[in-house]
Scaffold this motif. Sequence first.
Motif, PDB file in Angstrom:
ATOM      1  N   LEU A  56       9.433  12.330  10.041  1.00 53.99           N
ATOM      2  CA  LEU A  56       9.979  12.142   8.659  1.00 53.99           C
ATOM      3  C   LEU A  56      11.409  12.444   8.985  1.00 53.99           C
ATOM      4  CD1 LEU A  56       7.985  12.906   5.722  1.00 53.99           C
ATOM      5  CD2 LEU A  56       8.268  10.904   6.802  1.00 53.99           C
ATOM      6  N   PHE A  57      11.977  13.374   9.753  1.00 53.45           N
ATOM      7  CA  PHE A  57      13.126  13.693   9.972  1.00 53.45           C
ATOM      8  C   PHE A  57      13.740  12.487  10.596  1.00 53.45           C
ATOM      9  CE2 PHE A  57      15.985  15.345  13.390  1.00 53.45           C
ATOM     10  CZ  PHE A  57      16.966  15.992  12.564  1.00 53.45           C
ATOM     11  N   PHE A  58      13.098  11.969  11.535  1.00 51.81           N
ATOM     12  CA  PHE A  58      13.737  10.808  12.480  1.00 51.81           C
ATOM     13  C   PHE A  58      13.674   9.691  11.608  1.00 51.81           C
ATOM     14  CE2 PHE A  58      12.839  13.604  15.983  1.00 51.81           C
ATOM     15  CZ  PHE A  58      14.072  13.818  16.550  1.00 51.81           C
ATOM     16  N   ALA A  59      12.633   9.352  10.842  1.00 47.54           N
ATOM     17  CA  ALA A  59      12.357   8.013  10.289  1.00 47.54           C
ATOM     18  C   ALA A  59      13.348   7.896   9.175  1.00 47.54           C
ATOM     19  CB  ALA A  59      10.762   8.102   9.802  1.00 47.54           C
ATOM     20  N   TRP A  60      13.574   9.300   8.127  1.00 48.67           N
ATOM     21  CA  TRP A  60      14.527   8.714   7.188  1.00 48.67           C
ATOM     22  C   TRP A  60      16.018   9.493   7.584  1.00 48.67           C
ATOM     23  CZ3 TRP A  60      11.277  11.731   3.416  1.00 48.67           C
ATOM     24  CH2 TRP A  60      10.070  11.058   2.931  1.00 48.67           C
ATOM     25  N   GLU A  61      16.177   9.756   8.823  1.00 46.41           N
ATOM     26  CA  GLU A  61      17.616  10.294   9.335  1.00 46.41           C
ATOM     27  C   GLU A  61      17.976  11.187   8.470  1.00 46.41           C
ATOM     28  OE1 GLU A  61      19.848   6.434   9.571  1.00 46.41           O
ATOM     29  OE2 GLU A  61      18.619   5.592  10.936  1.00 46.41           O
ATOM     30  N   ASP A  62      17.401  12.234   8.142  1.00 45.25           N
ATOM     31  CA  ASP A  62      17.814  13.338   7.515  1.00 45.25           C
ATOM     32  C   ASP A  62      18.630  14.497   8.177  1.00 45.25           C
ATOM     33  OD1 ASP A  62      17.599  14.958   5.221  1.00 45.25           O
ATOM     34  OD2 ASP A  62      15.465  15.932   5.543  1.00 45.25           O
ATOM     35  N   LEU A  89      19.846  18.009   9.624  1.00 42.57           N
ATOM     36  CA  LEU A  89      19.087  19.217  10.213  1.00 42.57           C
ATOM     37  C   LEU A  89      18.689  20.263   9.532  1.00 42.57           C
ATOM     38  CD1 LEU A  89      18.099  20.244  13.232  1.00 42.57           C
ATOM     39  CD2 LEU A  89      20.483  21.423  13.354  1.00 42.57           C
ATOM     40  N   ILE A  90      19.844  20.557   8.594  1.00 45.27           N
ATOM     41  CA  ILE A  90      19.272  21.603   7.511  1.00 45.27           C
ATOM     42  C   ILE A  90      18.142  21.161   6.568  1.00 45.27           C
ATOM     43  CG2 ILE A  90      20.829  20.814   5.662  1.00 45.27           C
ATOM     44  CD1 ILE A  90      21.683  24.112   5.558  1.00 45.27           C
ATOM     45  N   GLY A  91      17.715  19.966   6.563  1.00 42.92           N
ATOM     46  CA  GLY A  91      16.686  19.569   5.653  1.00 42.92           C
ATOM     47  C   GLY A  91      15.439  19.755   6.599  1.00 42.92           C
ATOM     48  N   LEU A  92      15.499  19.439   7.724  1.00 46.76           N
ATOM     49  CA  LEU A  92      14.275  19.981   8.691  1.00 46.76           C
ATOM     50  C   LEU A  92      14.109  21.219   8.593  1.00 46.76           C
ATOM     51  CD1 LEU A  92      12.166  18.645  10.779  1.00 46.76           C
ATOM     52  CD2 LEU A  92      13.909  19.420  12.700  1.00 46.76           C
ATOM     53  N   ILE A  93      15.210  22.103   8.663  1.00 45.32           N
ATOM     54  CA  ILE A  93      14.924  23.627   8.976  1.00 45.32           C
ATOM     55  C   ILE A  93      14.257  24.230   7.492  1.00 45.32           C
ATOM     56  CG2 ILE A  93      16.132  25.633   8.849  1.00 45.32           C
ATOM     57  CD1 ILE A  93      18.205  24.382  10.765  1.00 45.32           C
ATOM     58  N   SER A  94      14.588  23.559   6.241  1.00 46.22           N
ATOM     59  CA  SER A  94      14.220  23.693   5.163  1.00 46.22           C
ATOM     60  C   SER A  94      12.599  23.524   5.181  1.00 46.22           C
ATOM     61  CB  SER A  94      15.052  23.170   4.156  1.00 46.22           C
ATOM     62  OG  SER A  94      14.383  23.643   2.741  1.00 46.22           O
ATOM     63  N   THR A 140      18.623  27.426   2.315  1.00 46.92           N
ATOM     64  CA  THR A 140      18.929  26.031   2.786  1.00 46.92           C
ATOM     65  C   THR A 140      18.457  24.877   1.730  1.00 46.92           C
ATOM     66  OG1 THR A 140      16.415  25.990   3.837  1.00 46.92           O
ATOM     67  CG2 THR A 140      18.232  26.438   5.169  1.00 46.92           C
ATOM     68  N   TYR A 141      17.556  25.100   0.823  1.00 49.51           N
ATOM     69  CA  TYR A 141      17.222  24.076  -0.113  1.00 49.51           C
ATOM     70  C   TYR A 141      18.313  24.198  -1.007  1.00 49.51           C
ATOM     71  CZ  TYR A 141      14.960  21.078  -3.339  1.00 49.51           C
ATOM     72  OH  TYR A 141      14.789  20.009  -3.963  1.00 49.51           O
ATOM     73  N   ALA A 142      18.685  25.476  -1.556  1.00 49.24           N
ATOM     74  CA  ALA A 142      19.885  25.453  -2.623  1.00 49.24           C
ATOM     75  C   ALA A 142      21.079  24.884  -2.022  1.00 49.24           C
ATOM     76  CB  ALA A 142      20.191  27.079  -2.694  1.00 49.24           C
ATOM     77  N   TYR A 143      21.253  24.903  -0.820  1.00 53.72           N
ATOM     78  CA  TYR A 143      22.424  24.400  -0.081  1.00 53.72           C
ATOM     79  C   TYR A 143      22.432  22.613  -0.359  1.00 53.72           C
ATOM     80  CZ  TYR A 143      26.046  22.584   3.250  1.00 53.72           C
ATOM     81  OH  TYR A 143      26.978  22.261   3.872  1.00 53.72           O
ATOM     82  N   ILE A 144      21.191  22.234  -0.169  1.00 57.94           N
ATOM     83  CA  ILE A 144      21.002  20.777  -0.338  1.00 57.94           C
ATOM     84  C   ILE A 144      21.090  20.571  -1.617  1.00 57.94           C
ATOM     85  CG2 ILE A 144      19.277  19.221   0.190  1.00 57.94           C
ATOM     86  CD1 ILE A 144      18.216  20.636   2.645  1.00 57.94           C
ATOM     87  N   ALA A 145      20.538  20.949  -2.305  1.00 59.39           N
ATOM     88  CA  ALA A 145      20.523  20.644  -3.705  1.00 59.39           C
ATOM     89  C   ALA A 145      22.115  20.710  -4.576  1.00 59.39           C
ATOM     90  CB  ALA A 145      19.683  21.639  -4.594  1.00 59.39           C
ATOM     91  N   TYR A 146      22.578  21.718  -3.949  1.00 62.58           N
ATOM     92  CA  TYR A 146      24.116  21.842  -4.422  1.00 62.58           C
ATOM     93  C   TYR A 146      24.960  20.810  -3.966  1.00 62.58           C
ATOM     94  CZ  TYR A 146      28.890  23.749  -5.260  1.00 62.58           C
ATOM     95  OH  TYR A 146      29.896  24.039  -5.834  1.00 62.58           O
ATOM     96  N   GLY A 147      24.708  20.459  -2.791  1.00 64.20           N
ATOM     97  CA  GLY A 147      25.582  19.181  -2.313  1.00 64.20           C
ATOM     98  C   GLY A 147      25.044  17.816  -2.834  1.00 64.20           C
TER      99      GLY A 147
END
Length: 54
Positions: free
Chosen positions: A6-12, A14-19, A47-54
């Motif tokens: 899904l990381f490659f399919a959705w072009e997510d 790197l921090i999303g993959l780590i999370s 990492t999820y807090a950083y993603i959600a904040y963004g």
Amino acid sequence: MVNIYLFFAWEDSLIGLISSISGMLCVVLVAKGKIVNYYFGIVQTLTYAYIAYG
């Protein structure tokens, strides 16, 4: 493997993959009763807090 696909399919990011990987590791380690799960839980939360904040 699903997370990496899904990381490659959705072009997510790197921090999303780590999370997502650290969250899954945390759940598995909690089920096994390992104390080290707290480290992965903290990484996932931060990492999820950083993603959600963004």
